[in-house]
Design an enzyme around this catalytic site. Structure first.
Site, PDB file in Angstrom:
ATOM      1  N   LEU A  37       0.842  -1.202   0.000  1.00  0.00           N
ATOM      2  CA  LEU A  37       0.000   0.000   0.000  1.00  0.00           C
ATOM      3  C   LEU A  37       0.879   1.254   0.000  1.00  0.00           C
ATOM      4  CD1 LEU A  37      -2.588  -1.383   2.534  1.00  0.00           C
ATOM      5  CD2 LEU A  37      -2.982  -0.976   0.086  1.00  0.00           C
ATOM      6  N   HIS A  91      -0.901 -12.364   7.464  1.00  0.00           N
ATOM      7  CA  HIS A  91       0.285 -12.900   6.789  1.00  0.00           C
ATOM      8  C   HIS A  91       0.483 -14.366   7.181  1.00  0.00           C
ATOM      9  CE1 HIS A  91       4.171 -12.799   4.837  1.00  0.00           C
ATOM     10  NE2 HIS A  91       4.672 -13.416   5.892  1.00  0.00           N
ATOM     11  N   ALA A  99       4.457   1.462   7.040  1.00  0.00           N
ATOM     12  CA  ALA A  99       5.092   1.709   5.734  1.00  0.00           C
ATOM     13  C   ALA A  99       6.022   0.589   5.282  1.00  0.00           C
ATOM     14  CB  ALA A  99       5.841   3.038   5.769  1.00  0.00           C
TER      15      ALA A  99
HETATM   16  C1  GAR Z   1      -3.394 -15.787   2.894  1.00  0.00           C
HETATM   17  O1  GAR Z   1      -2.682 -16.873   3.416  1.00  0.00           O
HETATM   18  C2  GAR Z   1      -2.708 -14.486   3.257  1.00  0.00           C
HETATM   19  O2  GAR Z   1      -2.099 -14.496   4.491  1.00  0.00           O
HETATM   20  C3  GAR Z   1      -1.703 -14.401   2.156  1.00  0.00           C
HETATM   21  O3  GAR Z   1      -2.394 -14.765   1.013  1.00  0.00           O
HETATM   22  C4  GAR Z   1      -3.361 -15.757   1.370  1.00  0.00           C
HETATM   23  C5  GAR Z   1      -4.686 -15.387   0.758  1.00  0.00           C
HETATM   24  O4  GAR Z   1      -5.525 -16.482   0.692  1.00  0.00           O
HETATM   25  N1  GAR Z   1      -1.148 -13.084   2.078  1.00  0.00           N
HETATM   26  C6  GAR Z   1       0.125 -12.832   1.817  1.00  0.00           C
HETATM   27  O5  GAR Z   1       0.945 -13.704   1.571  1.00  0.00           O
HETATM   28  C7  GAR Z   1       0.487 -11.369   1.830  1.00  0.00           C
HETATM   29  N2  GAR Z   1       1.910 -11.200   1.851  1.00  0.00           N
HETATM   30  P1  GAR Z   1      -6.976 -16.388   0.020  1.00  0.00           P
HETATM   31  O6  GAR Z   1      -6.828 -15.722  -1.342  1.00  0.00           O
HETATM   32  O7  GAR Z   1      -7.418 -17.806  -0.079  1.00  0.00           O
HETATM   33  O8  GAR Z   1      -7.830 -15.571   0.938  1.00  0.00           O
END
Ligand code: GAR
Length: 206
Positions: free
Chosen positions: A92, A108, A141
């Site tokens: 963001l 995360h 940030a």
């Molecule tokens: C989740 O595990 C989330 O923590 C991760 O993407 C997945 C989304 O799953 N986010 C990251 O890795 C951000 N750095 P979804 O599309 O099934 O909700």
């Protein structure tokens, strides 16, 4: 109830579980819109729940600043109390943080500060850790550096590949995110520098 805009980029299973949670009449938050940065399944979940969705895709803008401005305006149009980044795979921008800072929640798939970034599950597996997990935190940030609100551990099993481990993490992550959003909606966040806490309920033992 508190109003929430959810940002997502992928399958949107965390969004889906949050939408399911909001079906409960007592749940203290409502999703008012879903924002994406690409065509993805998250939009379909919004449609299923008759919730507004919008897409602000970086390649359609002259640069990061223009994209940041457009995303900030698209979210601000819904006047949310909270923004939840649930698998939103973009960092963001400064405008967005200026507008919504302190009320953006990210989830995360690792135990931060270990394994930040776009490949938290793959990196943990490659490192050979025996325990990983998920972290729900405030966005600042940096990349996955904001104050931590909640974490839960998940075991790594010998036969795990990235998909199997990620799904085991997501089972926990879906519940934890819905719990944290509810707690923040009800009680807010008190932060003291790095440390952020959701105040305990007056009626403890809930
Ligand atoms: C989740 O595990 C989330 O923590 C991760 O993407 C997945 C989304 O799953 N986010 C990251 O890795 C951000 N750095 P979804 O599309 O099934 O909700």
């Amino acid at each position: 109830p508190a109003t929430v805009v959810v940002l997502a980029s992928g399958t949107g299973s965390l969004l889906r579980s949050l939408l399911d949670a909001t079906r409960e009449p007592d749940y203290p938050a409502r999703v008012v819109a879903v924002g994406t940065d690409r065509d993805c399944a998250a939009t379909g979940h919004a449609d299923d729940f008759a919730i507004a969705s919008f897409r602000v895709a970086l390649p359609e803008y002259d640069g990061r600043a223009e994209w940041d401005n457009a995303l900030t305006e698209a979210v601000a149009a819904h006047q949310p109390d909270l923004v939840v980044s649930a698998g939103f795979m973009k960092i963001l921008g400064p405008m967005f943080l200026e507008k919504f800072g302190g009320r953006i929640i990210n989830t995360h798939p690792a135990l931060l500060p270990a394994f930040p970034g776009a490949h938290g599950v793959r990196d943990a597996l490659a490192y050979g850790v025996k325990v990983t997990g998920c972290t729900v935190h405030l966005v600042d940030a940096g990349v996955d550096t904001g104050p931590i609100l909640a974490q839960e551990a998940v075991p790594v099993l010998p036969e795990d590949d990235e998909a199997a481990l990620h799904e085991r993490i997501k089972v926990v992550e879906r519940r934890l995110l819905a719990e944290v959003v509810a707690a923040v909606a009800e009680r807010g966040i008190v932060s003291d520098g790095r440390k952020a806490v959701i105040p305990v309920s007056e009626f403890s033992g809930e």
